[in-house]
Motif scaffolding. Sequence first.
Motif, mmCIF file in Angstrom:
data_model
loop_
_atom_site.group_PDB
_atom_site.id
_atom_site.type_symbol
_atom_site.label_atom_id
_atom_site.label_comp_id
_atom_site.label_asym_id
_atom_site.label_seq_id
_atom_site.Cartn_x
_atom_site.Cartn_y
_atom_site.Cartn_z
ATOM 1 N N ALA A 75 0.191 -18.383 -4.009
ATOM 2 C CA ALA A 75 1.412 -18.433 -3.379
ATOM 3 C C ALA A 75 1.777 -20.098 -3.913
ATOM 4 O O ALA A 75 3.134 -20.581 -4.051
ATOM 5 N N ALA A 78 4.301 -19.207 -6.694
ATOM 6 C CA ALA A 78 5.242 -18.580 -6.427
ATOM 7 C C ALA A 78 6.395 -20.080 -5.434
ATOM 8 O O ALA A 78 8.256 -19.764 -6.399
ATOM 9 N N LYS A 88 13.081 -16.558 -7.592
ATOM 10 C CA LYS A 88 12.201 -16.184 -6.221
ATOM 11 C C LYS A 88 11.464 -14.821 -6.571
ATOM 12 O O LYS A 88 11.715 -13.363 -6.764
ATOM 13 N N GLU A 90 7.236 -13.268 -4.901
ATOM 14 C CA GLU A 90 6.560 -13.129 -4.044
ATOM 15 C C GLU A 90 4.984 -13.260 -5.040
ATOM 16 O O GLU A 90 4.899 -12.974 -5.788
ATOM 17 N N SER A 91 4.123 -14.110 -3.659
ATOM 18 C CA SER A 91 3.175 -14.077 -4.243
ATOM 19 C C SER A 91 2.072 -12.786 -4.467
ATOM 20 O O SER A 91 1.441 -12.596 -4.752
ATOM 21 N N THR A 92 2.222 -12.108 -3.839
ATOM 22 C CA THR A 92 1.826 -10.770 -3.911
ATOM 23 C C THR A 92 1.959 -9.657 -5.595
ATOM 24 O O THR A 92 1.320 -8.907 -5.764
ATOM 25 N N SER A 93 2.838 -10.469 -6.281
ATOM 26 C CA SER A 93 3.679 -9.959 -7.207
ATOM 27 C C SER A 93 2.553 -10.329 -8.155
ATOM 28 O O SER A 93 3.027 -9.886 -9.062
#
Length: 316
Positions: A75, A78, A88, A90-93
């Motif tokens: 996070a 990001a 931009k 996502e932290s999930t990426s």
Amino acid sequence: MGLFLTRTFAAGRWTEHASASDAFLTVDLHDSDIATITYAPAPTSRGLVYLGFQPRDYFEDPKASSDVDLDEQAAGLAAWAQGVTGAKVESTSIRPLLADAEVEDPLDDFVEETTARLLTLLGLPPPPLSERQAWSATAQVPLLVLEVERRCARGRRVRRYGKGVDSPGERAFAELRRKVDTHGWAIRHVLGYSSAAPFSYTVGLTARGWNELLITGLPAGVADVFIRNAVDEQESRGPFQAGDRTDALTESGSVVFIRVEDLRGLTAAERMLVDFEALQLVWPDSNDNFPWDMRYRNPPEAQPLMGSAPGPNHAS
């Protein structure tokens, strides 16, 4: 030999030096196996993640690296990207690219590939490389182009853990011995951790009748350049002696050689050479002052001295 590289992105560009900027990201590659990513601003007191392996697992030493909250750091990266590059993501990426604890097989065979993926997500261009390296035009990952030894991408690794398989430390030592047998000498890089500074040293120069060389407090990629330049200089001018000072190794200042009095940390040299001596290359601060000078600005732990300071009349 894998890739050793240290680059810092700050103020819109990559440099080879640390940055005093409030917003930066540093990539430190270790032998194509570990990438240490530090950055600011960060969600905690320090932005820190590893790609490939976590050092504590790679070196089988729990002190080699601290615990990392990977979700928090993903996070943080990001947020860093959005605030610094405008990207931009996502932290999930980002999270799948980060090295988990006790991983047996890394995401990619070469950590450069994982690093390139992360930089792309963060909206960063690939960092510039030296004349010994080139970027792949297709994958934008760094490849060594002048190394005698090349390692096949899929055949390079075997599983690092499990019954009957050597530990990473023993495998690293076996590779170092092979390089010494092939080229006459090699460089061993030891990552820093916690309050311990990184250091690098040679193994094999003793066979030439020279001292082994040691340098502390510098990232592997920078230390590698210093040591190789010192070896090249000795080939043309003869071996350095304790107390020598030279500005032939780098454009940024001079270095002084001191006798290493405690050799116990040079474990690979102790195992391979048994009887040897070493010199430490001591580098100055930004004002060209050395650790024994009154106006030296760096803290002692930034560059541990492994021997006594030279006399007041050391050579130049």
